[in-house]
Design an enzyme around this catalytic site. Structure first.
Site, PDB file in Angstrom:
ATOM      1  N   ARG A 155      13.836  -2.296   8.683  1.00 22.41           N
ATOM      2  CA  ARG A 155      13.112  -1.798   9.853  1.00 22.41           C
ATOM      3  C   ARG A 155      13.150  -2.839  10.967  1.00 22.41           C
ATOM      4  NH1 ARG A 155       7.402   0.251   7.599  1.00 22.41           N
ATOM      5  NH2 ARG A 155       6.763  -0.714   9.560  1.00 22.41           N
TER       6      ARG A 155
ATOM      7  N   LYS B  87       0.831  -1.219   0.000  1.00 25.89           N
ATOM      8  CA  LYS B  87       0.000   0.000   0.000  1.00 25.89           C
ATOM      9  C   LYS B  87       0.859   1.260   0.000  1.00 25.89           C
ATOM     10  CE  LYS B  87      -1.121  -0.587   4.865  1.00 25.89           C
ATOM     11  NZ  LYS B  87       0.139  -0.089   5.402  1.00 25.89           N
TER      12      LYS B  87
ATOM     13  N   ARG C 211      -6.625   2.471  11.505  1.00 26.90           N
ATOM     14  CA  ARG C 211      -6.353   1.047  11.686  1.00 26.90           C
ATOM     15  C   ARG C 211      -7.355   0.404  12.629  1.00 26.90           C
ATOM     16  NH1 ARG C 211      -0.449   1.747  10.328  1.00 26.90           N
ATOM     17  NH2 ARG C 211       0.468  -0.305  10.276  1.00 26.90           N
TER      18      ARG C 211
ATOM     19  N   ARG D 157      12.075  -6.923   3.027  1.00 29.71           N
ATOM     20  CA  ARG D 157      11.969  -5.482   2.784  1.00 29.71           C
ATOM     21  C   ARG D 157      13.169  -4.703   3.322  1.00 29.71           C
ATOM     22  NH1 ARG D 157       6.331  -2.539   4.157  1.00 29.71           N
ATOM     23  NH2 ARG D 157       6.944  -2.693   6.329  1.00 29.71           N
TER      24      ARG D 157
ATOM     25  N   ARG E 227       1.747  -7.792  14.275  1.00 33.62           N
ATOM     26  CA  ARG E 227       1.151  -6.773  13.393  1.00 33.62           C
ATOM     27  C   ARG E 227       0.051  -7.391  12.529  1.00 33.62           C
ATOM     28  NH1 ARG E 227       6.552  -5.404  10.917  1.00 33.62           N
ATOM     29  NH2 ARG E 227       5.664  -3.828   9.548  1.00 33.62           N
TER      30      ARG E 227
HETATM   31  P1  AMP Z   1       3.587   1.092   9.146  1.00 30.30           P
HETATM   32  O1  AMP Z   1       4.748   1.885   8.644  1.00 30.30           O
HETATM   33  O2  AMP Z   1       2.274   1.550   8.600  1.00 30.30           O
HETATM   34  O3  AMP Z   1       3.796  -0.393   9.021  1.00 30.30           O
HETATM   35  O4  AMP Z   1       3.502   1.390  10.719  1.00 30.30           O
HETATM   36  C1  AMP Z   1       4.570   1.034  11.578  1.00 30.30           C
HETATM   37  C2  AMP Z   1       4.099   1.107  13.015  1.00 30.30           C
HETATM   38  O5  AMP Z   1       3.722   2.452  13.344  1.00 30.30           O
HETATM   39  C3  AMP Z   1       2.880   0.269  13.350  1.00 30.30           C
HETATM   40  O6  AMP Z   1       3.181  -1.096  13.609  1.00 30.30           O
HETATM   41  C4  AMP Z   1       2.377   0.985  14.615  1.00 30.30           C
HETATM   42  O7  AMP Z   1       3.191   0.684  15.732  1.00 30.30           O
HETATM   43  C5  AMP Z   1       2.620   2.452  14.247  1.00 30.30           C
HETATM   44  N1  AMP Z   1       1.449   3.026  13.553  1.00 30.30           N
HETATM   45  C6  AMP Z   1       1.379   3.486  12.270  1.00 30.30           C
HETATM   46  N2  AMP Z   1       0.144   3.926  11.982  1.00 30.30           N
HETATM   47  C7  AMP Z   1      -0.591   3.750  13.111  1.00 30.30           C
HETATM   48  C8  AMP Z   1      -1.949   3.981  13.448  1.00 30.30           C
HETATM   49  N3  AMP Z   1      -2.826   4.465  12.565  1.00 30.30           N
HETATM   50  N4  AMP Z   1      -2.349   3.681  14.706  1.00 30.30           N
HETATM   51  C9  AMP Z   1      -1.499   3.184  15.622  1.00 30.30           C
HETATM   52  N5  AMP Z   1      -0.209   2.909  15.369  1.00 30.30           N
HETATM   53  C10 AMP Z   1       0.246   3.190  14.118  1.00 30.30           C
END
Ligand code: AMP
Length: 209
Positions: A154, A14, A86, A120, A166
């Site tokens: 990461r 995404k 989310r 990744r 996750r």
């Molecule tokens: P992502 O880069 O979207 O995979 O997000 C990495 C991490 O950031 C997630 O596993 C959460 O710990 C935090 N995070 C990102 N977006 C949100 C959200 N909308 N609500 C809560 N935590 C978030």
């Protein structure tokens, strides 16, 4: 102007699609994960304590960060939210501050998600995501094709427990949210180009104001 939400399990692509589509439509890509990773000081410390474990950062914190981001002038022509909302709570908070035209879910299996996340690698400078298992592969294993910076993995991608957590959160908290709001499902197990085409087709169906 068009306001979009891209939803999908981690590794669904995404973020990659949000970058491509945002560029094509001249709108702004907002990744809440990137916003947290770019934060500093107390917020960064707080965010990291959740991110490293694969847990969600508290919604109250997230909506505040997003609210401030959406007030910036580059969001006036439209935006793509990548990684927000989310949960049902976040979706309800979002409804209070902005209007959304379309929610797209990019769908992949858990098996594909795990495989992709483990492969990744990212560039800190250009924010490009490479994948050494699938594609796009970097020409040199740990070097960014575009700027030559060293790629990094990461912490939450390198940690198998965090990946599992996750995905569990995605099924338990994010999928129920999709039951409450109309959305369009896109097959995320296709080529990047075909997924972009499918997404653009759905956006093209939106009524012009
Ligand atoms: P992502 O880069 O979207 O995979 O997000 C990495 C991490 O950031 C997630 O596993 C959460 O710990 C935090 N995070 C990102 N977006 C949100 C959200 N909308 N609500 C809560 N935590 C978030």
């Amino acid at each position: 102007m068009v306001n979009l939400i891209f939803v999908g399990p981690q590794g669904s692509g995404k973020g990659t699609q949000a970058k491509i589509i945002a560029k094509k439509l001249g709108i702004t890509h907002i990744s809440t994960g990137d916003l947290l990773r770019a934060s500093t000081g107390k917020l960064r410390k707080l965010a990291d304590s959740y991110i490293h474990k694969g847990e969600l950062v508290p919604s109250k914190v997230m909506i505040e960060i997003l609210k401030q981001r959406l007030e910036k002038s580059d969001c006036k022509e439209g935006f793509i939210l990548d990684g927000f909302p989310r949960t049902i709570e976040q979706a309800e908070d979002l409804e209070k501050i902005t209007k959304i035209d379309l929610i797209l879910e990019i769908d992949i299996s858990d098996g594909t998600a795990v495989k992709r996340l483990q492969g990744r690698w990212n560039c800190k400078k250009c924010n490009i995501a490479y994948n050494i298992v699938t594609c796009p592969k970097p020409k040199k294993l740990d070097v960014c094709d575009v700027c030559g910076a060293k790629l990094y993995q990461r912490e939450d991608d390198a940690n198998e427990d965090a990946i599992k957590k996750r995905l569990k959160i995605y099924h338990e908290d994010t999928e129920p949210m999709l039951k409450k709001y109309p959305f369009v499902k896109i097959n995320g197990e296709q080529s990047i180009e075909k997924i972009t085409k499918d997404i653009l087709k759905e956006i093209g169906k939106l009524k012009k104001p």
